[in-house]
Design a protein around this motif. Structure first.
Motif: not given
Length: 296
Positions: A187-197, A278-280, A176-179
């Motif tokens: 959501p249209t501007q994901p952070s670098p940390a979000a893209i790394a995950y 994103s996770e979704e 299950r992918l964590r948030r």
């Protein structure tokens, strides 16, 4: 021994009996005549002479989709020496890079010769079958080796089945992918940390699709391959681009998420582009990953 059974449904159901080639050269000619379609490898040379000192002939030389040198060795039946023979030629190849690059330049041009990926040379062994010692040796080996079983069916069909492959150590794919992302980040501007995950989750998912998956790093992209690439991943500042071998015509394209790249240039291989932010998005892409893995 392969357990695959093939049946014809013309005029009733009858089993098509598998057979071996009469001579090793027959399967070699079949594969060399369609090497890019069968193996994802551009054909360079057949029965390549390694010189009077080394004293051998490499059955087939090629260059794969990521620019990695490929040696293909064929055996009509089971031969316990096929891996050692291939590794003998692999050692010669790595020690004769200039000669190989000259061959690539002659056959495929200067650009291909300048981009040969020497960090990931490959050995593909094609035979009737392999011993249990072969299977164990491949799984323990540090080189990239694929053991491929062939069968002929009737007069017009050949089956290739990967029975073992040496692969990089993999992490277990998440159930299950964590948030991901940072609180307050649109959501249209994901952070670098979000893209790394997103990149980490995609890596685990692609490697987790099968025991035969290999990961190959190039400067512009990471390729995930069986015998052929099935996914190429390119990071961007605000998204991850994944190019898949799944046919765009077989997918319901969604604007902003999937795009048909047929005839359009990009890094890596594959005509279906998937954009992940994103996770979704990753969860939506899982079935496309599986479809592409099955198509490779």
């Amino acid at each position: 021994m392969s357990t695959l059974r093939l049946f014809s449904t013309q005029g009733g159901v009858t089993e098509v009996a598998p057979r071996l080639v009469d001579e090793e050269a027959e399967v070699q000619a079949l594969v060399e005549g369609a090497m890019e379609s069968m193996l994802g490898v551009r054909f360079l040379a057949t029965e390549y002479f390694t010189g009077s000192v080394h004293g051998g002939r490499i059955d087939s030389l090629g260059l794969d989709e990521n620019g990695a040198p490929v040696i293909v060795e064929y055996k009509r039946a089971t031969d316990p020496g096929v891996i050692n023979q291939g590794l003998f030629y692999m050692a010669w190849l790595v020690d004769h890079r200039t000669e190989f690059e000259a061959l690539v330049r002659e056959r495929l041009g200067a650009t291909a010769a300048s981009q040969v990926l020497w960090s990931a040379p490959r050995l593909i062994c094609i035979a009737d079958d392999f011993t249990r010692y072969d299977l164990h040796a491949v799984r323990e080996h540090r080189r990239s080796i694929d053991l491929v079983r062939y069968r002929l069916y009737g007069e017009h069909h050949i089956a290739l089945e990967t029975v073992a492959a040496s692969v990089a150590t993999r992490a277990k794919a998440p159930t299950r992918l964590r948030r991901i992302g940072t609180a307050g980040t649109p959501p249209t501007q994901p952070s670098p940390a979000a893209i790394a995950y997103v990149a980490s989750a995609v890596d685990e998912l692609l490697l987790g699709l099968g025991e035969d998956v290999k990961k190959v790093r190039r400067q512009q992209y990471d390729a995930y391959q069986r015998l052929r690439n099935f996914a190429c991943v390119t990071p961007r500042q605000d998204k991850l681009l994944v190019y898949l071998k799944a046919a765009p015509a077989a997918v319901d394209l969604v604007p902003g998420f999937t795009r048909d790249m047929t005839g359009l240039g990009h890094h890596g291989t594959g005509d279906l582009e998937v954009r992940l932010r994103s996770e979704e998005d990753v969860e939506r892409a899982v079935e496309l990953f599986r479809l592409s893995y099955a198509a490779a």
